[in-house]
Scaffold this motif. Structure first.
Motif, PDB file in Angstrom:
ATOM      1  N   SER A 203       0.826  -1.201   0.000  1.00  9.48           N
ATOM      2  CA  SER A 203       0.000   0.000   0.000  1.00  9.48           C
ATOM      3  C   SER A 203       0.859   1.250   0.000  1.00  9.48           C
ATOM      4  O   SER A 203       2.001   1.242   0.481  1.00  9.48           O
ATOM      5  N   TRP A 204       0.271   2.339  -0.486  1.00 13.69           N
ATOM      6  CA  TRP A 204       0.916   3.647  -0.360  1.00 13.69           C
ATOM      7  C   TRP A 204       0.999   4.067   1.110  1.00 13.69           C
ATOM      8  O   TRP A 204       1.842   4.884   1.469  1.00 13.69           O
ATOM      9  N   LEU A 205       0.147   3.483   1.952  1.00  7.57           N
ATOM     10  CA  LEU A 205       0.163   3.802   3.378  1.00  7.57           C
ATOM     11  C   LEU A 205       1.461   3.389   4.053  1.00  7.57           C
ATOM     12  O   LEU A 205       1.790   3.890   5.138  1.00  7.57           O
ATOM     13  N   LEU A 206       2.206   2.448   3.438  1.00  5.25           N
ATOM     14  CA  LEU A 206       3.443   1.966   4.047  1.00  5.25           C
ATOM     15  C   LEU A 206       4.668   2.777   3.646  1.00  5.25           C
ATOM     16  O   LEU A 206       5.771   2.463   4.094  1.00  5.25           O
ATOM     17  N   ASP A 207       4.483   3.806   2.829  1.00  8.40           N
ATOM     18  CA  ASP A 207       5.626   4.629   2.412  1.00  8.40           C
ATOM     19  C   ASP A 207       6.178   5.377   3.629  1.00  8.40           C
ATOM     20  O   ASP A 207       5.491   6.242   4.203  1.00  8.40           O
ATOM     21  N   PRO A 208       7.398   5.079   4.057  1.00  4.65           N
ATOM     22  CA  PRO A 208       7.938   5.746   5.260  1.00  4.65           C
ATOM     23  C   PRO A 208       8.128   7.245   5.084  1.00  4.65           C
ATOM     24  O   PRO A 208       8.267   7.971   6.067  1.00  4.65           O
ATOM     25  N   GLU A 232      11.764  -1.821  -2.241  1.00  4.05           N
ATOM     26  CA  GLU A 232      11.974  -0.364  -2.281  1.00  4.05           C
ATOM     27  C   GLU A 232      10.836   0.368  -2.979  1.00  4.05           C
ATOM     28  O   GLU A 232      10.799   1.593  -2.973  1.00  4.05           O
ATOM     29  N   GLY A 233       9.924  -0.370  -3.581  1.00  2.00           N
ATOM     30  CA  GLY A 233       8.849   0.267  -4.323  1.00  2.00           C
ATOM     31  C   GLY A 233       9.313   0.718  -5.692  1.00  2.00           C
ATOM     32  O   GLY A 233      10.510   0.766  -5.990  1.00  2.00           O
ATOM     33  N   ASP A 234       8.366   1.075  -6.545  1.00  2.00           N
ATOM     34  CA  ASP A 234       8.665   1.521  -7.899  1.00  2.00           C
ATOM     35  C   ASP A 234       9.305   2.910  -7.850  1.00  2.00           C
ATOM     36  O   ASP A 234       8.704   3.848  -7.317  1.00  2.00           O
ATOM     37  N   PRO A 235      10.516   3.075  -8.382  1.00  2.00           N
ATOM     38  CA  PRO A 235      11.163   4.403  -8.355  1.00  2.00           C
ATOM     39  C   PRO A 235      10.332   5.482  -9.039  1.00  2.00           C
ATOM     40  O   PRO A 235      10.484   6.667  -8.732  1.00  2.00           O
ATOM     41  N   ALA A 236       9.452   5.065  -9.964  1.00  2.00           N
ATOM     42  CA  ALA A 236       8.607   6.034 -10.665  1.00  2.00           C
ATOM     43  C   ALA A 236       7.431   6.497  -9.819  1.00  2.00           C
ATOM     44  O   ALA A 236       6.714   7.429 -10.197  1.00  2.00           O
ATOM     45  N   GLY A 237       7.229   5.842  -8.691  1.00  2.00           N
ATOM     46  CA  GLY A 237       6.131   6.231  -7.813  1.00  2.00           C
ATOM     47  C   GLY A 237       4.818   5.562  -8.176  1.00  2.00           C
ATOM     48  O   GLY A 237       4.744   4.714  -9.074  1.00  2.00           O
ATOM     49  N   ASN A 238       3.776   5.946  -7.466  1.00  2.00           N
ATOM     50  CA  ASN A 238       2.465   5.326  -7.666  1.00  2.00           C
ATOM     51  C   ASN A 238       1.396   6.409  -7.740  1.00  2.00           C
ATOM     52  O   ASN A 238       0.761   6.742  -6.757  1.00  2.00           O
ATOM     53  N   ARG A 239       1.245   6.958  -8.896  1.00  2.00           N
ATOM     54  CA  ARG A 239       0.253   8.007  -9.115  1.00  2.00           C
ATOM     55  C   ARG A 239      -1.162   7.454  -9.019  1.00  2.00           C
ATOM     56  O   ARG A 239      -2.058   8.091  -8.464  1.00  2.00           O
ATOM     57  N   THR A 240      -1.383   6.243  -9.537  1.00  2.00           N
ATOM     58  CA  THR A 240      -2.737   5.696  -9.640  1.00  2.00           C
ATOM     59  C   THR A 240      -3.444   5.658  -8.294  1.00  2.00           C
ATOM     60  O   THR A 240      -4.555   6.177  -8.141  1.00  2.00           O
ATOM     61  N   ASP A 241      -2.822   5.029  -7.298  1.00  2.00           N
ATOM     62  CA  ASP A 241      -3.486   4.873  -6.005  1.00  2.00           C
ATOM     63  C   ASP A 241      -3.641   6.207  -5.288  1.00  2.00           C
ATOM     64  O   ASP A 241      -4.646   6.435  -4.600  1.00  2.00           O
ATOM     65  N   LEU A 242      -2.665   7.095  -5.408  1.00  2.00           N
ATOM     66  CA  LEU A 242      -2.784   8.394  -4.744  1.00  2.00           C
ATOM     67  C   LEU A 242      -3.936   9.203  -5.317  1.00  2.00           C
ATOM     68  O   LEU A 242      -4.730   9.789  -4.575  1.00  2.00           O
ATOM     69  N   TRP A 243      -4.020   9.255  -6.643  1.00  2.00           N
ATOM     70  CA  TRP A 243      -5.111  10.012  -7.257  1.00  2.00           C
ATOM     71  C   TRP A 243      -6.459   9.399  -6.877  1.00  2.00           C
ATOM     72  O   TRP A 243      -7.423  10.126  -6.638  1.00  2.00           O
ATOM     73  N   ARG A 244      -6.497   8.071  -6.794  1.00  2.00           N
ATOM     74  CA  ARG A 244      -7.761   7.384  -6.512  1.00  2.00           C
ATOM     75  C   ARG A 244      -8.161   7.494  -5.047  1.00  2.00           C
ATOM     76  O   ARG A 244      -9.284   7.910  -4.729  1.00  2.00           O
ATOM     77  N   PHE A 245      -7.260   7.129  -4.147  1.00  2.00           N
ATOM     78  CA  PHE A 245      -7.632   6.973  -2.743  1.00  2.00           C
ATOM     79  C   PHE A 245      -7.393   8.224  -1.894  1.00  2.00           C
ATOM     80  O   PHE A 245      -8.075   8.419  -0.897  1.00  2.00           O
ATOM     81  N   VAL A 277       8.608  11.599  -4.379  1.00  2.00           N
ATOM     82  CA  VAL A 277       7.967  10.598  -5.230  1.00  2.00           C
ATOM     83  C   VAL A 277       7.332   9.567  -4.304  1.00  2.00           C
ATOM     84  O   VAL A 277       8.028   8.762  -3.674  1.00  2.00           O
ATOM     85  N   TRP A 278       6.025   9.617  -4.190  1.00  2.00           N
ATOM     86  CA  TRP A 278       5.324   8.696  -3.291  1.00  2.00           C
ATOM     87  C   TRP A 278       5.261   7.306  -3.910  1.00  2.00           C
ATOM     88  O   TRP A 278       4.975   7.154  -5.100  1.00  2.00           O
ATOM     89  N   ARG A 279       5.526   6.292  -3.084  1.00  2.00           N
ATOM     90  CA  ARG A 279       5.611   4.921  -3.595  1.00  2.00           C
ATOM     91  C   ARG A 279       4.705   3.972  -2.816  1.00  2.00           C
ATOM     92  O   ARG A 279       4.505   4.145  -1.614  1.00  2.00           O
ATOM     93  N   ASN A 280       4.187   2.976  -3.500  1.00  2.00           N
ATOM     94  CA  ASN A 280       3.639   1.811  -2.810  1.00  2.00           C
ATOM     95  C   ASN A 280       4.796   1.034  -2.209  1.00  2.00           C
ATOM     96  O   ASN A 280       5.842   0.872  -2.841  1.00  2.00           O
ATOM     97  N   ARG A 281       4.628   0.551  -0.993  1.00  2.00           N
ATOM     98  CA  ARG A 281       5.635  -0.306  -0.380  1.00  2.00           C
ATOM     99  C   ARG A 281       4.972  -1.605   0.067  1.00  2.00           C
ATOM    100  O   ARG A 281       3.771  -1.671   0.347  1.00  2.00           O
TER     101      ARG A 281
END
Length: 292
Positions: A203-208, A232-245, A277-281
């Motif tokens: 989840s993006w919630l686990l991003d430290p 380490e999560g995707d270096p490109a970040g996770n736009r999808t979940d942030l925009w959605r949730f 850059v926010w990431r899913n972890r």
């Protein structure tokens, strides 16, 4: 192969309002959408239902296609058609009706989320609910738990509903304790007992990085600290979940048009403006941190 038990309008309305906790507007739109299905849509609904019926008790969720153009609610109907199959599976495993209703309430939530994001009715993540109706996923208190991972010893995936209430450590502990009792009882062929369970979450919630931007009163960093991160999560970040949730907007919404109506939105936005850059972890729950 069982014939597709296509739900009629009365069944759609009853299931959505009485079982799924859907809003009346979504139930009305679903009834209208049901009446607009053509032959090709009904054939696809049949195939989707058959994929559920052929894998009752299977792990995780199925890889369904997205809804076809012009039919944003199509995946809802095979899911509703499978509710009797789910109830039979639950009954055979000793799962009571209250838990069946709790897990279906996620459908009502996602219908609301879909309307909030796109400004129209729809269920764009219908495949997610194939875990619910196949008996793989359960709402146990604040958290959802899903049978995932490889046999012979799958892990339990942890998932967080947006409408589930505060993500306090007490609520998390109560849910995990419930899951440690529930999952071995319902799936004795997969889990010998509580000591046989491993809990994981992605989840993006686990991003430290969130610790640096959220206020101290936020429950999110405390939840994230319960996990030993496994990647380490995707270096490109996770736009999808942030925009959605977080923002409740389509992924193509420009950053300067995202809402900043609450503390979480403002904190995530401040990080983005600072170049974060926010990431899913992905992490493994450390039961000792919950005192379990």
């Amino acid at each position: 192969m069982r014939a597709y038990p296509a739900p009629d309008t009365a069944a759609v309305r009853e299931l959505l309002l009485d079982w799924c906790g859907a809003d009346a507007d979504d139930a009305d739109d679903a009834v209208r959408a049901l009446g607009s299905l053509d032959g090709a849509a009904l054939e696809l609904a049949d195939r989707l239902y058959q994929s559920i019926a052929a894998d009752m008790g299977g792990k995780k969720w199925l890889g369904w296609p997205g809804p076809p153009a012009g039919q944003p609610m199509l995946s809802l109907f095979p899911l509703l058609a499978a509710v009797p199959d789910m109830l039979k599976f639950h009954g055979d495993r000793g799962v009571d009706e209250d838990l069946s209703r709790r897990v279906l309430a996620d459908i009502g939530e996602k219908l609301r989320l879909n309307r909030r994001i796109y400004g129209r009715p729809g269920l764009d993540v219908g495949n997610w609910f194939t875990g619910h109706v196949r008996g793989a996923l359960y709402q146990l208190g604040r958290l959802q738990f899903c049978v995932e991972g490889p046999d012979p010893k799958p892990f339990a995936g942890m998932h967080i509903r947006g409408e589930g209430g505060p993500l306090t450590l007490d609520a998390v502990r109560d849910s995990v304790e419930w899951a440690m009792e529930f999952l071995p009882a319902v799936f004795p062929e997969r889990y010998a007992g509580p000591e046989d369970l491993e809990f994981r979450c992605e989840s993006w919630l686990l991003d430290p990085q969130l610790r640096d931007w959220l206020p101290e009163r936020s429950n999110i960093p405390g939840f994230a600290a319960l996990f030993d991160l496994l990647n380490e999560g995707d270096p490109a970040g996770n736009r999808t979940d942030l925009w959605r949730f977080v923002f409740g907007r389509p992924e193509d919404t420009p950053v300067d048009q995202l809402p900043q109506d609450n503390t979480l939105q403002r904190s995530v936005m401040a990080g983005m403006k600072a170049g974060v850059v926010w990431r899913n972890r992905y992490g493994r729950l450390d039961l000792a941190k919950l005192g379990l």
